[in-house]
Design an enzyme around this catalytic site. Sequence first.
Site, PDB file in Angstrom:
ATOM      1  CE1 TYR A   1      -3.492   2.718   0.484  1.00 53.95           C
ATOM      2  CE2 TYR A   1      -2.268   3.317   2.455  1.00 53.95           C
ATOM      3  CZ  TYR A   1      -3.243   3.596   1.523  1.00 53.95           C
ATOM      4  OH  TYR A   1      -3.965   4.763   1.616  1.00 53.95           O
TER       5      TYR A   1
ATOM      6  CD  GLU B   1      -8.076   7.842   4.445  1.00 53.58           C
ATOM      7  OE1 GLU B   1      -8.041   7.844   5.701  1.00 53.58           O
ATOM      8  OE2 GLU B   1      -7.106   7.503   3.753  1.00 53.58           O
TER       9      GLU B   1
ATOM     10  CD1 TRP C   1      -4.009   2.082   5.631  1.00 49.83           C
ATOM     11  CD2 TRP C   1      -6.058   2.929   5.691  1.00 49.83           C
ATOM     12  NE1 TRP C   1      -4.466   2.199   4.325  1.00 49.83           N
ATOM     13  CE2 TRP C   1      -5.719   2.716   4.346  1.00 49.83           C
ATOM     14  CE3 TRP C   1      -7.321   3.461   5.989  1.00 49.83           C
ATOM     15  CZ2 TRP C   1      -6.581   3.014   3.288  1.00 49.83           C
ATOM     16  CZ3 TRP C   1      -8.175   3.750   4.930  1.00 49.83           C
ATOM     17  CH2 TRP C   1      -7.803   3.523   3.605  1.00 49.83           C
TER      18      TRP C   1
END
Length: 192
Positions: free
Chosen positions: A25, A47, A55
């Site tokens: 990522y 988000e 995350w």
Amino acid sequence: MGDGLIRCSWAEVRPGPDAELYRDYHDREWGRALKDGTALFERLSLEAFQSGLSWLIILRKRDNFRRAFHGFDVDKVAGFTDADVQRLMSDSGIVRNRAKIEATVANARAAVDLGSPQDLSDLLWSFAPPPRPRFADLSEIPSTSAESKAMARELKRRGFRFVGPTTAYALMQATGMVDDHISGCWVQPAAH
């Protein structure tokens, strides 16, 4: 990570499958200029789901989110009904938070009101600040900026939810509107 490349410290996690997920990522997506409206809607949605969570949780569930939200096609998500919200609340593959699910549907409707997915991209990118030098350390990176506060205000004015200044700044970081890779990181700055 064994390849000799310097990365932002948040991408350096314990060895295992999550290490590769985070590294990929970081190396391939985070901070790269993203201007496709559908992809930006996905990132905005993720988000919002990440708010208050790691995350890494979102990354692990990303494919499930894509399936559950029909590839984040704004027209399809805007058409979700209460039955769809109930379906999503029963989907253990995603984060089952009613407020965040309902916000994603409301945000899709607000995005549709803008016009095309490109209009969402144009709106979001209108808040991108001019490039600046990279910070030397993660501790120097802010969690909000004047631009993220302005973006959050404008999105809320247009009916978007779960888009506070911190979420807006995280979106700006993730999509290359700001370059918050540390100065020694091998990843090159995003081109606006």
